[in-house]
Design a protein around this motif. Structure first.
Motif, PDB file in Angstrom:
ATOM      1  N   HIS A 168      16.375  61.286  -4.250  1.00  0.00           N
ATOM      2  CA  HIS A 168      16.709  62.036  -3.039  1.00  0.00           C
ATOM      3  C   HIS A 168      15.816  61.550  -1.900  1.00  0.00           C
ATOM      4  CE1 HIS A 168      19.487  65.285  -4.427  1.00  0.00           C
ATOM      5  NE2 HIS A 168      19.088  64.784  -5.584  1.00  0.00           N
ATOM      6  N   TYR A 169      16.459  60.927  -0.928  1.00  0.00           N
ATOM      7  CA  TYR A 169      15.784  60.310   0.210  1.00  0.00           C
ATOM      8  C   TYR A 169      15.799  61.312   1.360  1.00  0.00           C
ATOM      9  CZ  TYR A 169      15.101  56.741   3.907  1.00  0.00           C
ATOM     10  OH  TYR A 169      14.650  56.005   4.973  1.00  0.00           O
ATOM     11  N   PHE A 170      14.654  61.968   1.560  1.00  0.00           N
ATOM     12  CA  PHE A 170      14.529  63.010   2.584  1.00  0.00           C
ATOM     13  C   PHE A 170      14.419  62.342   3.947  1.00  0.00           C
ATOM     14  CE2 PHE A 170      11.826  66.382   4.718  1.00  0.00           C
ATOM     15  CZ  PHE A 170      12.858  67.295   4.837  1.00  0.00           C
ATOM     16  N   TYR A 177      27.804  50.903  15.713  1.00  0.00           N
ATOM     17  CA  TYR A 177      26.628  51.299  14.939  1.00  0.00           C
ATOM     18  C   TYR A 177      26.471  52.821  14.916  1.00  0.00           C
ATOM     19  CZ  TYR A 177      21.727  52.511  14.260  1.00  0.00           C
ATOM     20  OH  TYR A 177      20.561  53.114  13.836  1.00  0.00           O
ATOM     21  N   HIS A 178      26.622  53.468  16.063  1.00  0.00           N
ATOM     22  CA  HIS A 178      26.452  54.923  16.123  1.00  0.00           C
ATOM     23  C   HIS A 178      27.557  55.647  15.341  1.00  0.00           C
ATOM     24  CE1 HIS A 178      22.983  54.832  18.656  1.00  0.00           C
ATOM     25  NE2 HIS A 178      23.601  54.195  19.626  1.00  0.00           N
ATOM     26  N   LEU A 179      28.735  55.028  15.267  1.00  0.00           N
ATOM     27  CA  LEU A 179      29.800  55.592  14.435  1.00  0.00           C
ATOM     28  C   LEU A 179      29.397  55.555  12.960  1.00  0.00           C
ATOM     29  CD1 LEU A 179      32.741  56.678  14.282  1.00  0.00           C
ATOM     30  CD2 LEU A 179      33.476  54.289  14.047  1.00  0.00           C
ATOM     31  N   LEU A 180      28.876  54.413  12.518  1.00  0.00           N
ATOM     32  CA  LEU A 180      28.395  54.299  11.138  1.00  0.00           C
ATOM     33  C   LEU A 180      27.244  55.261  10.881  1.00  0.00           C
ATOM     34  CD1 LEU A 180      28.379  50.419  10.593  1.00  0.00           C
ATOM     35  CD2 LEU A 180      30.007  52.070   9.658  1.00  0.00           C
ATOM     36  N   GLN A 181      26.381  55.406  11.849  1.00  0.00           N
ATOM     37  CA  GLN A 181      25.228  56.299  11.725  1.00  0.00           C
ATOM     38  C   GLN A 181      25.664  57.735  11.469  1.00  0.00           C
ATOM     39  OE1 GLN A 181      23.033  57.059  15.352  1.00  0.00           O
ATOM     40  NE2 GLN A 181      21.107  56.650  14.295  1.00  0.00           N
ATOM     41  N   ARG A 182      26.665  58.193  12.225  1.00  0.00           N
ATOM     42  CA  ARG A 182      27.163  59.557  12.020  1.00  0.00           C
ATOM     43  C   ARG A 182      27.827  59.711  10.657  1.00  0.00           C
ATOM     44  NH1 ARG A 182      28.568  58.988  17.512  1.00  0.00           N
ATOM     45  NH2 ARG A 182      30.714  58.424  16.966  1.00  0.00           N
ATOM     46  N   PHE A 183      28.513  58.667  10.209  1.00  0.00           N
ATOM     47  CA  PHE A 183      29.234  58.737   8.937  1.00  0.00           C
ATOM     48  C   PHE A 183      28.289  58.739   7.747  1.00  0.00           C
ATOM     49  CE2 PHE A 183      31.513  56.758   5.370  1.00  0.00           C
ATOM     50  CZ  PHE A 183      32.578  57.651   5.242  1.00  0.00           C
ATOM     51  N   TYR A 184      27.289  57.833   7.775  1.00  0.00           N
ATOM     52  CA  TYR A 184      26.401  57.672   6.627  1.00  0.00           C
ATOM     53  C   TYR A 184      25.123  58.513   6.703  1.00  0.00           C
ATOM     54  CZ  TYR A 184      29.147  53.812   4.747  1.00  0.00           C
ATOM     55  OH  TYR A 184      30.158  53.064   4.211  1.00  0.00           O
ATOM     56  N   SER A 185      24.762  59.003   7.895  1.00  0.00           N
ATOM     57  CA  SER A 185      23.531  59.813   8.084  1.00  0.00           C
ATOM     58  C   SER A 185      22.304  59.078   7.568  1.00  0.00           C
ATOM     59  CB  SER A 185      23.685  61.160   7.330  1.00  0.00           C
ATOM     60  OG  SER A 185      24.776  61.887   7.811  1.00  0.00           O
ATOM     61  N   PHE A 186      22.171  57.774   7.917  1.00  0.00           N
ATOM     62  CA  PHE A 186      21.078  56.999   7.338  1.00  0.00           C
ATOM     63  C   PHE A 186      19.799  57.034   8.151  1.00  0.00           C
ATOM     64  CE2 PHE A 186      24.213  53.982   9.208  1.00  0.00           C
ATOM     65  CZ  PHE A 186      23.517  53.611  10.338  1.00  0.00           C
ATOM     66  N   ASN A 187      19.763  57.638   9.322  1.00  0.00           N
ATOM     67  CA  ASN A 187      18.483  57.871  10.000  1.00  0.00           C
ATOM     68  C   ASN A 187      18.639  58.996  11.023  1.00  0.00           C
ATOM     69  OD1 ASN A 187      19.677  56.650  12.275  1.00  0.00           O
ATOM     70  ND2 ASN A 187      18.600  54.725  11.982  1.00  0.00           N
ATOM     71  N   VAL A 232      17.932  66.244   6.950  1.00  0.00           N
ATOM     72  CA  VAL A 232      17.584  67.552   7.486  1.00  0.00           C
ATOM     73  C   VAL A 232      18.776  68.141   8.255  1.00  0.00           C
ATOM     74  CG1 VAL A 232      16.096  68.771   9.119  1.00  0.00           C
ATOM     75  CG2 VAL A 232      15.136  66.979   7.654  1.00  0.00           C
ATOM     76  N   GLY A 233      19.138  69.379   7.921  1.00  0.00           N
ATOM     77  CA  GLY A 233      20.189  70.076   8.644  1.00  0.00           C
ATOM     78  C   GLY A 233      21.601  69.760   8.214  1.00  0.00           C
ATOM     79  N   LYS A 234      21.777  68.810   7.290  1.00  0.00           N
ATOM     80  CA  LYS A 234      23.113  68.442   6.827  1.00  0.00           C
ATOM     81  C   LYS A 234      23.440  69.200   5.537  1.00  0.00           C
ATOM     82  CE  LYS A 234      24.818  64.925   9.404  1.00  0.00           C
ATOM     83  NZ  LYS A 234      26.218  64.694   9.791  1.00  0.00           N
ATOM     84  N   ARG A 235      24.555  69.924   5.529  1.00  0.00           N
ATOM     85  CA  ARG A 235      24.958  70.634   4.316  1.00  0.00           C
ATOM     86  C   ARG A 235      25.508  69.662   3.280  1.00  0.00           C
ATOM     87  NH1 ARG A 235      28.681  75.692   5.523  1.00  0.00           N
ATOM     88  NH2 ARG A 235      28.372  75.837   3.264  1.00  0.00           N
ATOM     89  N   HIS A 236      26.293  68.694   3.745  1.00  0.00           N
ATOM     90  CA  HIS A 236      26.858  67.694   2.839  1.00  0.00           C
ATOM     91  C   HIS A 236      25.916  66.495   2.777  1.00  0.00           C
ATOM     92  CE1 HIS A 236      29.699  65.236   0.668  1.00  0.00           C
ATOM     93  NE2 HIS A 236      29.627  64.314   1.609  1.00  0.00           N
TER      94      HIS A 236
END
Length: 332
Positions: free
Chosen positions: A206-208, A322-332, A123-127
């Motif tokens: 597509h994983y919403f 972990y938070h760095l990976l989270q921002r990079f991968y947008s997994f949750n 949600v909210g991510k263009r890429h």
């Protein structure tokens, strides 16, 4: 005979289930779509019935008392008649063009599992970031576990796999009721029964993701940590029972346990309370008691070392990474 059964577990899904079902309908007569209304209190059941009336050769609606995500999948699997089986959550969807390519491969049922890419549709991510396996799995041929080279972080999710239905039914795959995060068990437990695979390099699922009420939201996960830990422990116990003979499969299943244990550990570290830290120690102790070799393998893996950095500053370093990976991968 239908080529692919797609089970859509639904609980109060009236706002987004139509997008999911409409995408599946593009598969035409090759598809069997089983919509499982898991005790919804909104218009979910009525929407499912409407699709079944309008598409009687393709869509089936099943209504049951609420039993959770796992119970809905169990119901769908028991009713499935397609050669292959896929779970598509009601807020997610399949890309129609990629679905056609997957169905073309599945027409010749020579593989136990088909693997495809999935997209984090946040949600909210263009890429939108896609999880692809093109550099780690063979393409354009059937292969076995000896050809699988999945590094840490490139593990298979429910979104990326399609199993042969007979395998799941013969092994009597039964997921936990009233428990979130059973999608890990859905992928993990059939793996020793899978001998042949094929990979198709298309962005199928597509994983919403990104809604505040979603099960993988951090605040939600800590409230449901007991369910995450139950699934985690079941994976540890299951691995200890099956002990795969194939070395590559064994390595992959140990890596899968490491990833899920890492997720459990991060959630507990992120909460940081004394109770959570005690749960964390208890989880690793459970693994050690039930399977010492597995414990040693996971503890000395990249994930295990990262999770178990000593002291308060070690925990802070773990969470920062972990938070760095989270921002990079947008997994949750």
């Amino acid at each position: 005979m239908k080529i692919l059964t797609a089970v859509v577990p639904c609980y109060n899904s009236e706002d987004y289930m139509s997008r999911c079902i409409e995408a599946l309908l593009t598969g035409g007569d090759a598809m069997e779509i089983i919509v499982v209304d898991d005790g919804s209190s909104d218009a979910t059941g009525a929407i499912a019935d409407r699709y079944a009336r309008e598409n009687p050769q393709t869509v089936r609606a099943i209504h049951q008392p609420n039993g959770g995500h796992g119970a809905a999948i169990n119901t769908g699997l028991a009713a499935a008649t397609g050669t292959y089986f896929k779970v598509v959550d009601s807020d997610d969807w399949l890309d129609p063009a990629a679905l056609q390519k997957a169905l073309a491969l599945l027409q010749t049922p020579t593989m136990d599992m088909l693997i495809a890419n999935y997209v984090y549709d946040k949600v909210g991510k263009r890429h939108k970031r896609a999880m692809r396996y093109r550099h780690h799995l063979p393409q354009d041929r059937i292969f076995g576990w000896d050809s699988v080279h999945l590094p840490t972080g490139k593990y298979l999710l429910m979104h990326s796999v399609i199993f042969k239905t007979a395998i799941l039914q013969k092994m009597n795959l039964t997921l936990l009721r009233h428990t979130f995060y059973v999608d890990n068990l859905f992928v993990f437990e059939p793996l020793p029964h899978v001998h042949t695979m094929q990979y198709i390099d298309v962005d199928l699922y597509h994983y919403f993701i990104g809604r505040a009420d979603q099960s993988v939201n951090e605040n939600v996960m800590i409230k449901r940590i007991d369910q995450q830990l139950r699934v985690n422990r079941d994976m540890i116990t299951y691995y200890a029972q099956v002990k795969p003979a194939n070395k590559r499969l064994d390595r992959y299943m140990r890596s899968y346990v490491a990833i899920v244990t890492g997720i459990s550990s991060i959630v507990l570290l992120n909460d940081g309370s004394e109770d959570s830290l005690a749960e964390l120690r208890g989880l690793w102790h459970f693994m050690r008691v039930n399977d010492e070799p597995l414990y040693r393998s996971v503890r000395h893996s990249v994930v295990g070392r990262g999770i178990n950095l000593p002291g308060r500053y070690g925990r802070q370093m773990t969470l920062s990474f972990y938070h760095l990976l989270q921002r990079f991968y947008s997994f949750n």
